[in-house]
Design an enzyme around this catalytic site. Structure first.
Site, PDB file in Angstrom:
ATOM      1  N   ASN A  49       0.825  -1.216   0.000  1.00  0.00           N
ATOM      2  CA  ASN A  49       0.000   0.000   0.000  1.00  0.00           C
ATOM      3  C   ASN A  49       0.857   1.264   0.000  1.00  0.00           C
ATOM      4  OD1 ASN A  49      -2.447  -1.557   0.347  1.00  0.00           O
ATOM      5  ND2 ASN A  49      -1.794  -1.868   2.460  1.00  0.00           N
ATOM      6  N   HIS A 135     -13.844  -1.484   6.889  1.00  0.00           N
ATOM      7  CA  HIS A 135     -12.695  -2.216   7.420  1.00  0.00           C
ATOM      8  C   HIS A 135     -12.992  -2.850   8.786  1.00  0.00           C
ATOM      9  CE1 HIS A 135      -8.455  -2.331   9.059  1.00  0.00           C
ATOM     10  NE2 HIS A 135      -8.245  -2.769   7.833  1.00  0.00           N
ATOM     11  N   GLU A 186     -15.588   4.114   4.037  1.00  0.00           N
ATOM     12  CA  GLU A 186     -14.246   4.356   3.521  1.00  0.00           C
ATOM     13  C   GLU A 186     -14.382   5.280   2.323  1.00  0.00           C
ATOM     14  OE1 GLU A 186     -12.087   0.599   2.889  1.00  0.00           O
ATOM     15  OE2 GLU A 186     -12.925  -0.106   4.776  1.00  0.00           O
ATOM     16  N   SER A 190     -10.887  -0.693   0.580  1.00  0.00           N
ATOM     17  CA  SER A 190      -9.562  -1.298   0.650  1.00  0.00           C
ATOM     18  C   SER A 190      -9.408  -2.561  -0.184  1.00  0.00           C
ATOM     19  CB  SER A 190      -9.214  -1.606   2.108  1.00  0.00           C
ATOM     20  OG  SER A 190     -10.102  -2.564   2.642  1.00  0.00           O
ATOM     21  N   ASP A 215     -13.081   7.046   6.476  1.00  0.00           N
ATOM     22  CA  ASP A 215     -11.789   6.376   6.605  1.00  0.00           C
ATOM     23  C   ASP A 215     -11.035   6.527   5.282  1.00  0.00           C
ATOM     24  OD1 ASP A 215      -9.656   4.641   6.748  1.00  0.00           O
ATOM     25  OD2 ASP A 215     -10.818   2.919   7.484  1.00  0.00           O
ATOM     26  N   HIS A 218      -6.969   4.635   2.218  1.00  0.00           N
ATOM     27  CA  HIS A 218      -6.472   4.439   0.854  1.00  0.00           C
ATOM     28  C   HIS A 218      -6.714   5.643  -0.055  1.00  0.00           C
ATOM     29  CE1 HIS A 218      -5.560   0.232   1.724  1.00  0.00           C
ATOM     30  NE2 HIS A 218      -6.671   0.257   2.442  1.00  0.00           N
ATOM     31  N   LYS A 249       0.292   3.812   4.918  1.00  0.00           N
ATOM     32  CA  LYS A 249       0.103   3.391   3.523  1.00  0.00           C
ATOM     33  C   LYS A 249       0.807   4.379   2.604  1.00  0.00           C
ATOM     34  CE  LYS A 249      -3.374   0.281   4.871  1.00  0.00           C
ATOM     35  NZ  LYS A 249      -4.676   0.097   5.480  1.00  0.00           N
TER      36      LYS A 249
HETATM   37  C1  LIG Z   1      -5.117  -0.383   6.822  1.00  0.00           C
HETATM   38  C2  LIG Z   1      -6.459   0.136   7.140  1.00  0.00           C
HETATM   39  C3  LIG Z   1      -6.780   0.597   8.415  1.00  0.00           C
HETATM   40  C4  LIG Z   1      -5.850   0.448   9.587  1.00  0.00           C
HETATM   41  O1  LIG Z   1      -4.750   1.256   9.503  1.00  0.00           O
HETATM   42  P1  LIG Z   1      -3.374   0.769  10.181  1.00  0.00           P
HETATM   43  O2  LIG Z   1      -2.587   2.015  10.321  1.00  0.00           O
HETATM   44  O3  LIG Z   1      -2.774  -0.224   9.247  1.00  0.00           O
HETATM   45  O4  LIG Z   1      -3.735   0.159  11.490  1.00  0.00           O
HETATM   46  C5  LIG Z   1      -8.020   1.146   8.608  1.00  0.00           C
HETATM   47  N1  LIG Z   1      -8.913   1.218   7.601  1.00  0.00           N
HETATM   48  C6  LIG Z   1      -8.647   0.764   6.385  1.00  0.00           C
HETATM   49  C7  LIG Z   1      -9.655   0.869   5.318  1.00  0.00           C
HETATM   50  C8  LIG Z   1      -7.408   0.193   6.109  1.00  0.00           C
HETATM   51  O5  LIG Z   1      -7.162  -0.306   4.900  1.00  0.00           O
END
Ligand SMILES: *Cc1c(COP(=O)(O)O)cnc(C)c1O
Length: 405
Positions: A49, A135, A186, A190, A215, A218, A249
């Site tokens: 990522n 997520h 999101e 993801s 969220d 990404h 990411k």
């Molecule tokens: C990776 C991810 C998270 C968590 O983030 P981390 O910093 O890896 O704990 C939360 N939401 C989504 C959609 C993700 O892909």
């Protein structure tokens, strides 16, 4: 006599294995990048990522090193008990500017940010309304806070509106002060790589007196003129109550962040348990993220953003030459849905034999029978590698078009 510990683990492991869900760690000998090394072999890496290739960038490394030199290896305490270092404060100021909000608060991870924030905002009397594909961190947060969980079909605005209308009927209007309603989605999904209809969701939550948490794990670093995310791209920063992202990411470091009003951030400093009861992130992570936040908004970020999207288009075009049914990718996450868990794992393994890391994703990360390859593109890829990947997909017998996600 209780249950024998080792025997229980063995039996449960065997059951997981039988269902084709067993996972094992792989160990890279190189740092993350478009090319990686594992077991003495080089691979094209389509599993990361690190969308802008910043994790290994000289300035991000230097940001980490400088923070270690100045502040040391660890932070020594939780943020409230003396663990707040200059680099944490500087990073949060930079993130607030990046995201167009009054303030920002960092957490040890995005997972911790989601669980702590939702747990602080909602209680048993409240309602959480989520897209079916959010997520695991958001799902776990919902379970933990005890709010009533309402799920709408993926990106289904009609169903979201039905839920909001019903909740308002039950006294869910925030202005009535009786029941908080938080919608969570999101921005870039993801495992599917598609986008939430955020502008319409903002209209809806406003109309029904609900709040919205987005969220951007990404979206950050990928979308928007300054690569702040989908919220920035759509000019919605002032209208989304809670913006969440990860620093692990596209920003190439580690940690999670919540951006929003000063009142939100001060509330979380007091009430988010994953913030209050956890040691402050190490200086190296904060320093790396701080360097990345600067980079991503500047000319180099712009150039990497252009390369990223050129690579996304290249992969999309090559895939559609072979599998006409596939849609144009909307993000660097390109799923090739294969269906059966075993088939996804077979294809991933066959690609590995040919020198490509492209992870098979299965339950419980995605629904049963929706197993897939999840290809992720980075600014650091070269077209030679992308073309070779598509060639290899053909050789290993991928019958995509099952990719009707
Ligand atoms: C990776 C991810 C998270 C968590 O983030 P981390 O910093 O890896 O704990 C939360 N939401 C989504 C959609 C993700 O892909």
């Amino acid at each position: 006599m209780g249950i024998d510990f080792q025997a229980d683990l063995k039996a449960r492991g065997a059951e997981w294995r039988e269902r084709g869900l067993w996972r094992e760690l792989r160990r890279l000998e190189s740092g993350v990048g478009a090319r990686v090394e594992e077991g003495g072999r080089a691979f094209w890496n389509f599993s990361s990522n690190d969308y802008l290739g910043l994790a290994g960038h000289p300035l991000v490394r230097e940001g980490a090193i400088r923070a270690v030199e100045r502040f040391g290896g660890g932070s020594g305490a939780s943020r409230l008990l003396g663990g707040t270092l200059g680099v944490h404060a500087e990073l949060e100021e930079a993130l607030a500017v990046f995201k167009g909000t009054e303030a920002a608060l960092t957490f040890g991870s995005g997972y911790a940010a989601a669980v702590g924030t939702i747990g602080a905002l909602l209680g048993r009397e409240d309602v959480m309304v989520v897209d079916r594909l959010v997520h695991a961190s958001v799902v776990d947060a919902a379970r933990g806070c005890g709010a009533r969980l309402r799920v709408f079909a993926h990106n289904d605005l009609g169903m979201l509106e039905d839920v909001l209308r019903r909740e308002r009927g039950r006294g869910g209007e925030v202005s009535g002060g009786r029941r908080r309603v938080l919608v969570v989605t999101e921005s870039v999904f993801s495992m599917d790589g598609d986008l939430a209809p955020l502008a319409s969701m903002v209209e809806l939550k406003d109309r029904y007196g609900a709040w919205l948490m987005v969220d951007e794990a990404h979206g950050t670093g990928v979308l928007g003129a300054r690569r702040g995310g989908l919220v920035e791209h759509l000019g919605l920063a002032g209208r989304v109550e809670v913006q969440m992202a990860t620093l692990g990411k596209a920003l190439g470091a580690a940690g999670g962040v919540i951006c929003g009003s000063r009142a939100l951030i001060e509330f979380l400093i007091n009430r988010a348990r994953s913030f209050v009861f956890s040691t402050a992130p190490v200086p190296a992570a904060a320093g790396a993220a701080l360097a990345a936040v600067g980079l991503v908004q500047g000319p180099e970020g712009a150039e990497r953003g252009r390369r990223l999207w050129a690579n996304v288009d290249r992969l999309g075009d090559r895939l559609r030459e072979r599998w006409a049914g596939l849609g144009r990718p909307l993000s660097p996450i390109v799923p090739v849905v294969l269906g059966a868990e075993a088939e996804a794992m077979r294809v991933a393994e066959a690609l590995r034999d040919r020198g490509f890391l492209a992870p098979g994703i299965r339950y419980p990360t995605v629904a049963r029978g929706r197993a897939r390859l999840r290809l992720t593109v980075s600014a650091a890829h070269e077209w030679g590698g992308i073309d070779a990947l598509v060639q290899a997909l053909g050789e290993v017998g991928v019958k995509a078009g099952g990719g009707d996600s």
